[in-house]
Design a protein around this motif. Structure first.
Motif, PDB file in Angstrom:
ATOM      1  N   ASN A 151       0.950  -1.320   0.031  1.00 39.52           N
ATOM      2  CA  ASN A 151       0.089  -0.063   0.187  1.00 39.52           C
ATOM      3  C   ASN A 151       0.825   1.263  -0.078  1.00 39.52           C
ATOM      4  O   ASN A 151       0.624   2.310  -0.707  1.00 39.52           O
ATOM      5  N   ILE A 152       2.090   1.258   0.727  1.00 41.65           N
ATOM      6  CA  ILE A 152       2.844   2.337   0.852  1.00 41.65           C
ATOM      7  C   ILE A 152       3.569   2.603  -0.477  1.00 41.65           C
ATOM      8  O   ILE A 152       3.579   3.827  -1.110  1.00 41.65           O
ATOM      9  N   LEU A 153       3.857   1.496  -1.078  1.00 41.12           N
ATOM     10  CA  LEU A 153       4.542   1.642  -2.525  1.00 41.12           C
ATOM     11  C   LEU A 153       3.515   2.173  -3.367  1.00 41.12           C
ATOM     12  O   LEU A 153       3.878   2.826  -4.488  1.00 41.12           O
ATOM     13  N   ILE A 154       2.682   1.600  -3.449  1.00 43.22           N
ATOM     14  CA  ILE A 154       1.267   2.082  -4.273  1.00 43.22           C
ATOM     15  C   ILE A 154       0.977   3.561  -4.104  1.00 43.22           C
ATOM     16  O   ILE A 154       0.875   4.339  -4.953  1.00 43.22           O
ATOM     17  N   ASN A 155       0.988   3.939  -2.685  1.00 47.80           N
ATOM     18  CA  ASN A 155       0.385   5.419  -2.640  1.00 47.80           C
ATOM     19  C   ASN A 155       1.514   6.130  -3.006  1.00 47.80           C
ATOM     20  O   ASN A 155       1.524   7.458  -3.206  1.00 47.80           O
ATOM     21  N   GLU A 156       3.148   5.904  -2.957  1.00 51.94           N
ATOM     22  CA  GLU A 156       4.021   6.666  -3.475  1.00 51.94           C
ATOM     23  C   GLU A 156       4.076   6.747  -5.000  1.00 51.94           C
ATOM     24  O   GLU A 156       4.364   7.928  -5.568  1.00 51.94           O
ATOM     25  N   ALA A 157       3.782   5.936  -5.609  1.00 54.11           N
ATOM     26  CA  ALA A 157       3.660   5.951  -6.969  1.00 54.11           C
ATOM     27  C   ALA A 157       2.303   6.704  -7.380  1.00 54.11           C
ATOM     28  O   ALA A 157       2.686   7.636  -8.308  1.00 54.11           O
ATOM     29  N   SER A 158       1.289   6.345  -6.804  1.00 51.66           N
ATOM     30  CA  SER A 158       0.248   7.494  -7.103  1.00 51.66           C
ATOM     31  C   SER A 158       0.381   8.934  -6.946  1.00 51.66           C
ATOM     32  O   SER A 158      -0.047   9.683  -7.677  1.00 51.66           O
ATOM     33  N   LYS A 159       1.209   9.381  -5.833  1.00 49.38           N
ATOM     34  CA  LYS A 159       1.496  10.769  -5.740  1.00 49.38           C
ATOM     35  C   LYS A 159       2.123  11.281  -7.008  1.00 49.38           C
ATOM     36  O   LYS A 159       2.320  12.642  -7.148  1.00 49.38           O
ATOM     37  N   ARG A 160       3.067  10.410  -7.587  1.00 47.35           N
ATOM     38  CA  ARG A 160       3.880  10.863  -8.756  1.00 47.35           C
ATOM     39  C   ARG A 160       2.999  10.507  -9.902  1.00 47.35           C
ATOM     40  O   ARG A 160       3.957  10.541 -11.248  1.00 47.35           O
ATOM     41  N   GLU A 161       1.866  10.113  -9.986  1.00 43.79           N
ATOM     42  CA  GLU A 161       1.210   9.859 -11.015  1.00 43.79           C
ATOM     43  C   GLU A 161       1.741   8.532 -12.060  1.00 43.79           C
ATOM     44  O   GLU A 161       1.788   8.604 -13.227  1.00 43.79           O
ATOM     45  N   ILE A 162       2.300   7.673 -11.231  1.00 44.25           N
ATOM     46  CA  ILE A 162       2.949   6.528 -11.751  1.00 44.25           C
ATOM     47  C   ILE A 162       1.993   5.363 -11.774  1.00 44.25           C
ATOM     48  O   ILE A 162       1.583   5.010 -10.500  1.00 44.25           O
ATOM     49  N   LYS A 163       1.559   4.661 -12.668  1.00 39.88           N
ATOM     50  CA  LYS A 163       0.690   3.426 -12.652  1.00 39.88           C
ATOM     51  C   LYS A 163       1.177   2.348 -11.708  1.00 39.88           C
ATOM     52  O   LYS A 163       2.639   2.071 -11.901  1.00 39.88           O
ATOM     53  N   PHE A 164       0.619   1.641 -10.980  1.00 37.97           N
ATOM     54  CA  PHE A 164       1.156   0.618 -10.233  1.00 37.97           C
ATOM     55  C   PHE A 164       0.512  -0.848 -10.571  1.00 37.97           C
ATOM     56  O   PHE A 164      -0.898  -0.801 -10.182  1.00 37.97           O
ATOM     57  N   ILE A 165       1.078  -1.818 -10.940  1.00 34.09           N
ATOM     58  CA  ILE A 165       0.480  -3.246 -11.161  1.00 34.09           C
ATOM     59  C   ILE A 165       0.839  -4.051  -9.893  1.00 34.09           C
ATOM     60  O   ILE A 165       2.044  -4.171  -9.648  1.00 34.09           O
ATOM     61  N   LEU A 166      -0.085  -4.686  -9.246  1.00 33.97           N
ATOM     62  CA  LEU A 166      -0.132  -5.402  -8.176  1.00 33.97           C
ATOM     63  C   LEU A 166      -0.303  -6.882  -8.292  1.00 33.97           C
ATOM     64  O   LEU A 166      -1.273  -7.102  -8.739  1.00 33.97           O
ATOM     65  N   ASP A 167       0.546  -7.450  -8.320  1.00 30.98           N
ATOM     66  CA  ASP A 167       0.382  -9.412  -8.341  1.00 30.98           C
ATOM     67  C   ASP A 167       0.776  -9.975  -7.171  1.00 30.98           C
ATOM     68  O   ASP A 167       1.956 -10.158  -6.867  1.00 30.98           O
ATOM     69  N   THR A 168       0.089 -10.230  -6.296  1.00 32.87           N
ATOM     70  CA  THR A 168       0.122 -10.882  -5.000  1.00 32.87           C
ATOM     71  C   THR A 168      -1.138 -11.756  -4.752  1.00 32.87           C
ATOM     72  O   THR A 168      -1.927 -11.718  -5.400  1.00 32.87           O
ATOM     73  N   SER A 169      -0.942 -12.293  -3.317  1.00 29.71           N
ATOM     74  CA  SER A 169      -1.981 -12.832  -3.093  1.00 29.71           C
ATOM     75  C   SER A 169      -2.436 -12.834  -1.497  1.00 29.71           C
ATOM     76  O   SER A 169      -1.747 -12.077  -0.570  1.00 29.71           O
ATOM     77  N   ALA A 179      -5.431   0.411  -1.588  1.00 27.11           N
ATOM     78  CA  ALA A 179      -4.652   1.507  -2.017  1.00 27.11           C
ATOM     79  C   ALA A 179      -5.083   1.713  -3.484  1.00 27.11           C
ATOM     80  O   ALA A 179      -4.234   2.690  -4.155  1.00 27.11           O
ATOM     81  N   ALA A 180      -5.902   1.016  -3.996  1.00 27.62           N
ATOM     82  CA  ALA A 180      -6.179   1.244  -5.430  1.00 27.62           C
ATOM     83  C   ALA A 180      -5.408   1.439  -6.461  1.00 27.62           C
ATOM     84  O   ALA A 180      -5.160   2.676  -7.113  1.00 27.62           O
ATOM     85  N   PRO A 181      -4.784   0.272  -6.735  1.00 26.94           N
ATOM     86  CA  PRO A 181      -3.497   0.261  -7.776  1.00 26.94           C
ATOM     87  C   PRO A 181      -4.302   0.173  -9.177  1.00 26.94           C
ATOM     88  O   PRO A 181      -5.355   0.006  -9.296  1.00 26.94           O
ATOM     89  N   PHE A 182      -3.447   0.576 -10.059  1.00 25.44           N
ATOM     90  CA  PHE A 182      -4.101   0.548 -11.513  1.00 25.44           C
ATOM     91  C   PHE A 182      -4.551  -1.066 -11.893  1.00 25.44           C
ATOM     92  O   PHE A 182      -5.648  -1.027 -12.612  1.00 25.44           O
ATOM     93  N   LEU A 183      -3.916  -1.883 -11.512  1.00 25.93           N
ATOM     94  CA  LEU A 183      -4.401  -3.357 -11.967  1.00 25.93           C
ATOM     95  C   LEU A 183      -3.755  -4.204 -10.771  1.00 25.93           C
ATOM     96  O   LEU A 183      -2.759  -4.276 -10.302  1.00 25.93           O
ATOM     97  N   ILE A 184      -4.773  -5.334 -10.603  1.00 26.04           N
ATOM     98  CA  ILE A 184      -4.403  -6.455  -9.855  1.00 26.04           C
ATOM     99  C   ILE A 184      -4.665  -7.662 -10.717  1.00 26.04           C
ATOM    100  O   ILE A 184      -5.362  -7.471 -11.685  1.00 26.04           O
ATOM    101  N   LYS A 185      -3.783  -8.674 -10.510  1.00 27.78           N
ATOM    102  CA  LYS A 185      -4.157 -10.063 -11.301  1.00 27.78           C
ATOM    103  C   LYS A 185      -4.050 -11.144 -10.516  1.00 27.78           C
ATOM    104  O   LYS A 185      -3.153 -12.017 -10.647  1.00 27.78           O
ATOM    105  N   PRO A 186      -5.086 -11.325  -9.823  1.00 26.35           N
ATOM    106  CA  PRO A 186      -5.209 -12.601  -9.304  1.00 26.35           C
ATOM    107  C   PRO A 186      -5.820 -13.869 -10.311  1.00 26.35           C
ATOM    108  O   PRO A 186      -6.283 -13.653 -11.279  1.00 26.35           O
ATOM    109  N   ASN A 187      -5.391 -14.832  -9.981  1.00 23.17           N
ATOM    110  CA  ASN A 187      -5.971 -16.030 -10.662  1.00 23.17           C
ATOM    111  C   ASN A 187      -7.323 -16.701  -9.878  1.00 23.17           C
ATOM    112  O   ASN A 187      -7.614 -15.994  -9.272  1.00 23.17           O
ATOM    113  N   GLN A 188      -7.890 -17.259 -10.598  1.00 20.80           N
ATOM    114  CA  GLN A 188      -9.354 -17.899 -10.007  1.00 20.80           C
ATOM    115  C   GLN A 188      -9.307 -17.911  -8.515  1.00 20.80           C
ATOM    116  O   GLN A 188     -10.419 -17.734  -7.741  1.00 20.80           O
ATOM    117  N   ASN A 189      -8.489 -18.984  -8.261  1.00 24.76           N
ATOM    118  CA  ASN A 189      -8.358 -19.433  -6.814  1.00 24.76           C
ATOM    119  C   ASN A 189      -7.815 -18.262  -5.714  1.00 24.76           C
ATOM    120  O   ASN A 189      -8.519 -18.163  -4.994  1.00 24.76           O
TER     121      ASN A 189
END
Length: 314
Positions: A151-169, A179-189
């Motif tokens: 969340n902290i990393l996403i917010n720092e990117a957002s402050k600088r208008e840099i898109k953040f893609i998050l892929d975790t679980s 933190a409302a990233p640009f994109l998340i990529k979960p699989n179905q599980n």
């Protein structure tokens, strides 16, 4: 400048054992062995580089395996800037039974402290302020680091208008969504884990993704293995499918999908074009023996056979 930053907060040395036939309880000798710099963000980096993109890889490493990790990145010509700590970077083992094609994985956890993340954050902010187009944060966190660290990393990117893609679980993804990233990529599980229920149909998957979009995440991509993928935005739903292909190794396919998508966005391609490229990269990876890697000739063929259907997000 279209440089992409990949963040790997829990990297590893990936050891791959190729064994003719695994016999449980007996001595098993490898036919070949590979040792590579690993972690989801590294797979993303490798694919972006193979596509011709500009990449910088960062994260937290430590100890002897950390130095080995950096040497492997240098050998692969992946530009990097990692924070070095006292904790040993983990080793992860994948044993491939060549007689069945099945993969058995042994994944270590790795230690860390909140002060390590605080030091990393200083490095991260410095990197962001030197011409980054897009950030991809991938994988799990070191033990001892707070679950909302992304969340902290996403917010720092957002402050600088840099898109953040998050892929975790798991809990880390649930926190990251806030933190409302640009994109998340979960699989179905992973999507089912968020909602704590089985999602049995495409409509149920789409509706679950819509709920996340309404929470502020701009785009939700759900990968469905051989059934392709879905991309849900505020206004539209995209469904990607591909013809049946010979699958050799699915490890790293999700990371390859992120790599292709991120490259497309950084290069100014549309969401639909980037989605198509991402799915094509994930499919290509599954057709190869290597992990988190693509072959450009195969990619061209696969790309021509990806079908994208679009519908309004009502």
């Amino acid at each position: 400048m279209n440089k992409i930053l990949t963040v790997t907060l829990n990297p590893a040395i990936d050891v791959r054992y190729n064994i003719e036939k695994i016999e449980m309880g007996n001595v098993n000798r490898t036919s070949t062995i590979e040792k590579n710099a690993g972690g989801k963000g590294i797979n993303v980096s490798r694919v972006i580089r193979q596509l011709g993109g500009a990449i910088l890889s960062t994260g937290i490493i430590g100890g002897y395996t950390g130095k080995l990790f950096l040497s492997k990145l240098d050998k692969d010509s992946i530009e990097n800037s990692f924070l070095e700590t006292d904790f040993e970077t983990r080793t992860c083992i994948a044993a491939i039974d060549k007689s069945t094609g099945k993969i058995t994985e042994f994944l270590e956890s790795a230690e860390g402290k909140e002060k390590d993340f605080e030091k990393f954050l200083e490095k991260y902010i410095s990197i962001l302020e030197n011409g980054i187009k897009l950030v991809c944060g991938s994988g799990s966190l070191l033990k001892g680091i707070k679950k909302d660290s992304y969340n902290i990393l996403i917010n720092e990117a957002s402050k600088r208008e840099i898109k953040f893609i998050l892929d975790t679980s798991g809990e880390t993804l649930v926190e990251g969504i806030k933190a409302a990233p640009f994109l998340i990529k979960p699989n179905q599980n992973e999507l089912e884990e968020i909602f704590k229920k089985k999602l049995n149909t495409i409509d149920e998957i789409v509706n679950a993704a819509r709920i996340i979009v309404k929470k502020g995440v701009e785009n939700v991509m759900v990968t469905l293995g051989e059934n392709g993928a879905i991309l849900v935005t505020e206004n539209e739903v995209y469904r990607a499918t591909f013809p049946k292909v010979e699958i050799k190794n699915t490890v790293g396919s999700g990371d390859s999908t992120i790599g292709g998508f991120a490259y497309g966005i950084a290069e100014g391609k549309s969401l639909e074009e980037s989605f198509k490229l991402g799915v094509a990269c994930g499919t290509t990876n599954a057709m190869l023996d290597t992990t988190g890697s693509i072959d450009l000739e195969i990619l061209d063929t696969v790309l021509n056979n990806i079908k994208i259907e679009k519908a309004p997000n009502n």
